[in-house]
Scaffold this motif. Sequence first.
Motif, PDB file in Angstrom:
ATOM      1  N   ARG A 161      17.651 -11.184 -14.455  1.00  0.00           N
ATOM      2  CA  ARG A 161      18.888 -11.689 -15.049  1.00  0.00           C
ATOM      3  C   ARG A 161      20.051 -11.243 -14.174  1.00  0.00           C
ATOM      4  O   ARG A 161      20.122 -10.061 -13.775  1.00  0.00           O
ATOM      5  CB  ARG A 161      19.108 -11.126 -16.460  1.00  0.00           C
ATOM      6  N   GLY A 162      20.976 -12.170 -13.957  1.00  0.00           N
ATOM      7  CA  GLY A 162      22.139 -11.854 -13.134  1.00  0.00           C
ATOM      8  C   GLY A 162      22.961 -10.714 -13.706  1.00  0.00           C
ATOM      9  O   GLY A 162      23.434  -9.841 -12.968  1.00  0.00           O
ATOM     10  N   ASP A 163      23.095 -10.680 -15.045  1.00  0.00           N
ATOM     11  CA  ASP A 163      23.967  -9.639 -15.618  1.00  0.00           C
ATOM     12  C   ASP A 163      23.364  -8.249 -15.434  1.00  0.00           C
ATOM     13  O   ASP A 163      24.087  -7.254 -15.373  1.00  0.00           O
ATOM     14  CB  ASP A 163      24.317  -9.933 -17.092  1.00  0.00           C
ATOM     15  N   THR A 164      22.043  -8.164 -15.305  1.00  0.00           N
ATOM     16  CA  THR A 164      21.417  -6.850 -15.078  1.00  0.00           C
ATOM     17  C   THR A 164      21.693  -6.372 -13.652  1.00  0.00           C
ATOM     18  O   THR A 164      21.917  -5.178 -13.421  1.00  0.00           O
ATOM     19  CB  THR A 164      19.897  -6.919 -15.328  1.00  0.00           C
ATOM     20  N   ILE A 165      21.695  -7.313 -12.710  1.00  0.00           N
ATOM     21  CA  ILE A 165      22.020  -6.937 -11.321  1.00  0.00           C
ATOM     22  C   ILE A 165      23.459  -6.418 -11.264  1.00  0.00           C
ATOM     23  O   ILE A 165      23.738  -5.392 -10.650  1.00  0.00           O
ATOM     24  CB  ILE A 165      21.857  -8.143 -10.367  1.00  0.00           C
ATOM     25  N   ILE A 166      24.355  -7.128 -11.950  1.00  0.00           N
ATOM     26  CA  ILE A 166      25.766  -6.707 -11.949  1.00  0.00           C
ATOM     27  C   ILE A 166      25.893  -5.324 -12.589  1.00  0.00           C
ATOM     28  O   ILE A 166      26.547  -4.421 -12.056  1.00  0.00           O
ATOM     29  CB  ILE A 166      26.635  -7.745 -12.695  1.00  0.00           C
ATOM     30  N   GLN A 167      25.210  -5.152 -13.723  1.00  0.00           N
ATOM     31  CA  GLN A 167      25.291  -3.868 -14.432  1.00  0.00           C
ATOM     32  C   GLN A 167      24.770  -2.728 -13.549  1.00  0.00           C
ATOM     33  O   GLN A 167      25.410  -1.680 -13.423  1.00  0.00           O
ATOM     34  CB  GLN A 167      24.466  -3.953 -15.720  1.00  0.00           C
ATOM     35  N   PHE A 168      23.616  -2.947 -12.933  1.00  0.00           N
ATOM     36  CA  PHE A 168      23.009  -1.902 -12.108  1.00  0.00           C
ATOM     37  C   PHE A 168      23.905  -1.579 -10.899  1.00  0.00           C
ATOM     38  O   PHE A 168      24.120  -0.416 -10.562  1.00  0.00           O
ATOM     39  CB  PHE A 168      21.610  -2.365 -11.652  1.00  0.00           C
ATOM     40  N   SER A 169      24.432  -2.636 -10.275  1.00  0.00           N
ATOM     41  CA  SER A 169      25.303  -2.430  -9.103  1.00  0.00           C
ATOM     42  C   SER A 169      26.546  -1.647  -9.504  1.00  0.00           C
ATOM     43  O   SER A 169      26.980  -0.749  -8.778  1.00  0.00           O
ATOM     44  CB  SER A 169      25.739  -3.771  -8.510  1.00  0.00           C
ATOM     45  N   ASN A 170      27.101  -1.977 -10.653  1.00  0.00           N
ATOM     46  CA  ASN A 170      28.300  -1.255 -11.118  1.00  0.00           C
ATOM     47  C   ASN A 170      27.984   0.211 -11.404  1.00  0.00           C
ATOM     48  O   ASN A 170      28.762   1.098 -11.071  1.00  0.00           O
ATOM     49  CB  ASN A 170      28.872  -1.914 -12.377  1.00  0.00           C
ATOM     50  N   LEU A 171      26.835   0.446 -12.008  1.00  0.00           N
ATOM     51  CA  LEU A 171      26.463   1.837 -12.332  1.00  0.00           C
ATOM     52  C   LEU A 171      26.353   2.670 -11.056  1.00  0.00           C
ATOM     53  O   LEU A 171      26.763   3.833 -11.019  1.00  0.00           O
ATOM     54  CB  LEU A 171      25.113   1.866 -13.070  1.00  0.00           C
ATOM     55  N   LEU A 172      25.773   2.096 -10.016  1.00  0.00           N
ATOM     56  CA  LEU A 172      25.568   2.842  -8.773  1.00  0.00           C
ATOM     57  C   LEU A 172      26.733   2.714  -7.803  1.00  0.00           C
ATOM     58  O   LEU A 172      26.725   3.349  -6.753  1.00  0.00           O
ATOM     59  CB  LEU A 172      24.264   2.381  -8.089  1.00  0.00           C
ATOM     60  N   GLU A 173      27.692   1.859  -8.155  1.00  0.00           N
ATOM     61  CA  GLU A 173      28.824   1.570  -7.257  1.00  0.00           C
ATOM     62  C   GLU A 173      28.330   1.072  -5.913  1.00  0.00           C
ATOM     63  O   GLU A 173      28.670   1.601  -4.846  1.00  0.00           O
ATOM     64  CB  GLU A 173      29.746   2.795  -7.143  1.00  0.00           C
TER      65      GLU A 173
END
Length: 463
Positions: free
Chosen positions: A130-142
């Motif tokens: 899911r695209g929103d999971t990629i965004i969430q993960f990327s944001n968490l790790l910066e």
Amino acid sequence: MFKKDVYIERRNRLKNKLKGGLVLFLGNKESAMNYLDNAYHFRQDSSFLYFFGLDMPNLAGLLDLDSGKEYLFGDDFTIDDIIWMGTQPTMKELSAEIGVENTEPFSQLGNYLRNAINQNRNIHVLPFYRGDTIIQFSNLLEISHNEAENFISIELIKAVVDLRSIKDKYEIEELIKAAAIGYKMHTTAMKMAKPGVYEQEIAGTVEGIALAHGGLLSFPIILSQNGETLHNHDHSNILQEGRLMLTDSGAETTMHYASDNTRTVPVGGKFSQKQKDIYNIVLNTVDHVTSLIKPGIPYRDIHLEAARIIAEGLTNLGIMKGNPKDAVREGAHALFMPHGLGHMMGLDVHDMEGLGEDNVGYDNEIKRSTQFGLSGLRLGRKLQEGFVLTNEPGIYFIPDLINKWETEKINTDFINFDKIKKEYINFGGIRLEDDLLVTENGSQLLGKRIPITVEEVEETMKS
Ligand code: GLY
Ligand code: MN
Ligand code: MN
């Protein structure tokens, strides 16, 4: 939910399979349908469900492989949420239900992950779908979205596939419940398959049966008198006497275990001789496949056996020609069965497909073929006790594919194009699909078998 010990044991087994670092399972979020507050039905991530059991959005599970500590990240509901949703359990209560000791607000997850990175520790995640999971993960790790996939861990994928492939007794109970719902769905569809009825009336009724048992369909229903289109989601036709109606459908239980069955029935309730001739080849194939299923045998070999029976049957009818074994070697049968014999089934109807089809269905010993037809086989590797899989051969007359092969002179030694074009071009398609558990010495059908012989189907349609 299962008892908390089930989840504790699953997580312990996973931790024992992995070397070090952190394992992150991001649960799914709500997904907007046409505006934010009008979401699709929520579906939790299946691996999150397997290890953490909680069927609600906005959660993450974290396993620290070095300290052994387990964490649930999520936020308690506010009174504003509760006004709309009703009383909700606290995060502490939820983590207690699954035996996780440490509960943290979601806002802390990024710190945990970035600290680990700063200490050169590995973070293992499963593939994103899911695209929103990629965004969430990327944001968490910066990190950037492109960098997210560097964290997908083949070690974790393999460990999860090993565990989820072997169904335990609790899962088998759920799968049998899903089968019972599927039984009602399919026998209802059979009884409704009368000339003049819209396919969508039947599709809607069948879906309603899944809903009435507390779950949803395990995938969007395939129901059509144009069964030669393998995944036909167009239900707008009016059923006509003389056609075959193919229904491929299954339910999810409230715990999200799936069923997936296909039956093909004559509109109006009586097979013609021509339909019976093709139907019985498919039926013999299903039964023969079932008799071959046991631990140790590659499902690819069983797929090829199914192909041989289909090629023999079609040769006996003059639709194919030449030696059936040679025809299968050349892939000529795939004109009629361009898909694989089956797939794993469990918490996903195509179980674990989000982890990569080849990671689930193939291994170092058995690699996916590139030959048309065989390349569509999702499960090729050796079977093991505890696997749950589908057995779903079919014979289809797909006009576009037949025309292409004829024009391009593909497998002309094995295909009787003239006969097909004169007699079968509008035949449609037949698929039959049963769900099986691989046992110590063979296999066991999940639940009661949905009527399948010509006599059983005709009898059911009469009632
Ligand atoms: N989801 C359709 C099938 O695999 O049978
Ligand atoms: Mn199916
Ligand atoms: Mn299937």
